[in-house]
Each structure stands twice: as C-alpha cells, then as structure tokens.
Design a protein around this motif. Structure first.
Motif, mmCIF file in Angstrom:
data_model
loop_
_atom_site.group_PDB
_atom_site.id
_atom_site.type_symbol
_atom_site.label_atom_id
_atom_site.label_comp_id
_atom_site.label_asym_id
_atom_site.label_seq_id
_atom_site.Cartn_x
_atom_site.Cartn_y
_atom_site.Cartn_z
ATOM 1 N N ARG A 1 3.740 3.922 -6.794
ATOM 2 C CA ARG A 1 2.778 5.008 -7.037
ATOM 3 C C ARG A 1 2.597 5.321 -8.512
ATOM 4 N NH1 ARG A 1 3.075 9.784 -2.573
ATOM 5 N NH2 ARG A 1 2.523 8.446 -0.821
ATOM 6 N N CYS A 2 3.580 4.917 -9.328
ATOM 7 C CA CYS A 2 3.495 5.219 -10.759
ATOM 8 C C CYS A 2 2.658 4.183 -11.504
ATOM 9 C CB CYS A 2 4.906 5.311 -11.342
ATOM 10 S SG CYS A 2 5.798 3.773 -11.127
ATOM 11 N N LYS B 1 0.803 -1.227 0.000
ATOM 12 C CA LYS B 1 0.000 0.000 0.000
ATOM 13 C C LYS B 1 0.838 1.280 0.000
ATOM 14 C CE LYS B 1 -4.528 0.125 2.161
ATOM 15 N NZ LYS B 1 -5.169 -0.165 3.449
ATOM 16 N N HIS B 2 1.880 1.292 0.812
ATOM 17 C CA HIS B 2 2.632 2.536 0.990
ATOM 18 C C HIS B 2 3.988 2.509 0.292
ATOM 19 C CE1 HIS B 2 -0.464 3.815 3.693
ATOM 20 N NE2 HIS B 2 -0.363 2.675 4.345
ATOM 21 N N VAL C 1 3.531 13.423 -6.796
ATOM 22 C CA VAL C 1 2.370 13.188 -7.651
ATOM 23 C C VAL C 1 2.139 14.457 -8.463
ATOM 24 C CG1 VAL C 1 -0.081 12.642 -7.660
ATOM 25 C CG2 VAL C 1 1.364 11.754 -5.839
ATOM 26 N N LYS D 1 10.146 8.638 -13.943
ATOM 27 C CA LYS D 1 9.769 9.588 -12.896
ATOM 28 C C LYS D 1 10.997 10.042 -12.102
ATOM 29 C CE LYS D 1 6.336 9.955 -9.297
ATOM 30 N NZ LYS D 1 5.484 9.203 -8.389
ATOM 31 N N ASP E 1 10.068 9.458 -5.973
ATOM 32 C CA ASP E 1 9.046 8.405 -6.063
ATOM 33 C C ASP E 1 7.725 8.859 -5.453
ATOM 34 O OD1 ASP E 1 10.885 6.692 -7.183
ATOM 35 O OD2 ASP E 1 11.394 5.745 -5.281
ATOM 36 N N ALA E 2 7.824 9.694 -4.421
ATOM 37 C CA ALA E 2 6.626 10.076 -3.661
ATOM 38 C C ALA E 2 5.809 11.167 -4.348
ATOM 39 C CB ALA E 2 7.036 10.552 -2.264
ATOM 40 N N LEU F 1 6.391 3.608 -2.209
ATOM 41 C CA LEU F 1 6.421 4.794 -3.072
ATOM 42 C C LEU F 1 6.692 4.440 -4.531
ATOM 43 C CD1 LEU F 1 8.428 7.214 -0.754
ATOM 44 C CD2 LEU F 1 5.941 7.018 -1.026
#
Ligand code: CMP
Length: 234
Positions: A19-20, A13-14, A156, A126, A153-154, A16
């Motif tokens: 996230r992409c 879930k967390h 957005v 990214k 990574d984090a 990083l």
C-alpha cells in the motif's frame, strides 16, 4: 507473460505491505517477481533459516508454525491469499516461522535485494511510525506485535483542514481513525434538535470512529477537525 502478469496483479491487489508503493514502484515490483509452484508438504520457509525471498500467495493453503516453549505449534493458516516472509528481510533476523504447504499451490517470490530496494524503505518507515502510535491504543493491547504491524501496513494517512467534518452522525461506519497530528471535537445532535452539543475533545495519539464498527450501529456522533489534522485511517 501477459497472462502471468494478470494473475500476479490479482494476487498483489490486497497485499497490505504494497500500500505504500506508487504506480511506478508497483510495476517494478511485478516485473521483479517470479513464479514458484509448491507441492503438498513442501516447506516454503523454514524457521531459523536466513531470509532469501518474500512471497505473495496466488493459491494454496499454508500452515504457519512457530516454536512456543520449544514445541512446534501451528498458530495460523493462509488460505489462498496473503503474503509472508517479510520479517527476516525487514529486520535481518532468522525466519520467525515455518510455512508449510498443505495443498498444491502457487506463490510469487521476490528476492531479498528487490524487496529491500523497493518495498522495504517505505514500508519500514510506515511500520516504525505507526507501531508507536498503535502500541499506545488500549483497544489494541491484546494484539501481538506481529498483528499490530499488519495494522500499521493497512493504515492510510488523510489530512483534514480546520472545521472539516470527518464523521457525520447517523451515517454508516466504515473506517476508524487515529490522530497522528492535530485535534478533533465530537458533537451530538439530539433527535428533533438542530443544535450540536460538544461531548468530547480528542488529541494526538487518541482514536475515534471505532464504535460504529464494533456495534454496526450508525455513527453516534459527528466529529470535526479543530485545526489542520492528520489522521491514520483503518
Ligand atoms: P519471516 O520471519 O521472514 O518468515 C516466516 C514468516 O511467517 C514471517 O516472516 C511472517 O511473514 C510469517 N508469520 C505469520 N504469522 C507469524 C507469527 N505469528 N509470527 C512470526 N511470523 C509469522
């Protein structure tokens, strides 16, 4: 099993780096991962080795050991969460650190091919984009390149149209922003007055919104997009 899938979903879930990924890619990632039990004292990764897997922690405590001037030095620890082992797979370099379990634990592994095939392409793009942006932020100069990559990574991306209010003076602060494209203006409204006075104009490469996060005070100014503006949100 469905039970493993549920545990893995919690563990990822967390992360990083994930996230992409979109929902379909995330399903592929979960399908590709396999469980590995780790014993106390076990080296999950050994510095200098070739990279085989990327790991997501479900449980356990893991020391991070790197060589500083030839001496093995503990530089950090993962405590029941996080991920490691991406660097060797991303950059085709030997393992940059040794990861040793100091308690019994469970990790989820993804092999090199799957990592490169699904995660790498998007995450790498990214990192490259944001590494340059973050390198030029004075506030982040003290961070190591490794820490800056984790920030990359984090991030957005969010788009604002001309005239959109990005920050409202007096609100609580939860995010800070880096300008990828476009520009913004910052205004202050004195108490009891309705007029807003412009106090700053910011462009590509600059950042804002950090103050409320540093001080825990309400937002000290409002910020508006002066054109269509692309922001990286942290
Ligand atoms: P990799 O080089 O593939 O294997 C060791 C891992 O340790 C590395 O990827 C990172 O995921 C992780 N790591 C954590 N902290 C550091 C650090 N300070 N320097 C290098 N690697 C680190």
């Amino acid at each position: 099993t469905p039970e493993q899938r549920e545990r893995l979903q919690q563990a990822t879930k967390h992360i990083l780096l994930f996230r992409c990924l979109d929902d379909d890619q995330m399903i592929d990632v979960i399908d590709a991962m396999f469980e590995r039990k780790v014993a106390v004292g076990e080296k999950v990764i050994e510095m200098g080795d070739d990279g085989d897997n990327f790991y997501v922690i479900e449980s356990g405590i893991y020391d991070i050991i790197v060589s500083i001037n030839g001496t093995a030095t503990k530089v950090g620890q993962y405590d029941n969460k996080g991920s490691f082992g991406e660097l060797a797979l991303m950059y085709n370099t030997p393992r940059a650190a040794t990861i040793t379990a100091t308690a019994e634990g469970t990790v989820w592994a993804m092999d090199r091919e799957t990592f490169r095939g699904i995660v790498l392409k998007k995450a790498f793009q990214k990192r490259v984009i944001y590494e340059n942006l973050l390198e030029n932020v004075p506030m982040l100069k003290e961070l190591s390149p490794y820490e800056r990559m984790n920030i990359a990574d984090a991030l957005v991306t969010k788009i604002f149209e001309k005239g959109d209010r990005i920050i409202n003076q007096g609100d609580e602060g939860r995010e800070m922003y880096f300008i990828e494209e476009g520009s913004v203006r910052c205004t202050i409204r004195k108490s009891g007055q309705s007029e807003e006075v412009e106090v700053a104009a910011l462009n590509k490469g600059q950042y804002f919104g950090e103050l409320a996060l540093l001080t825990s005070h309400p937002r000290a100014a409002s910020v508006y997009a002066t054109e269509r503006t692309k922001l990286a949100v942290l």
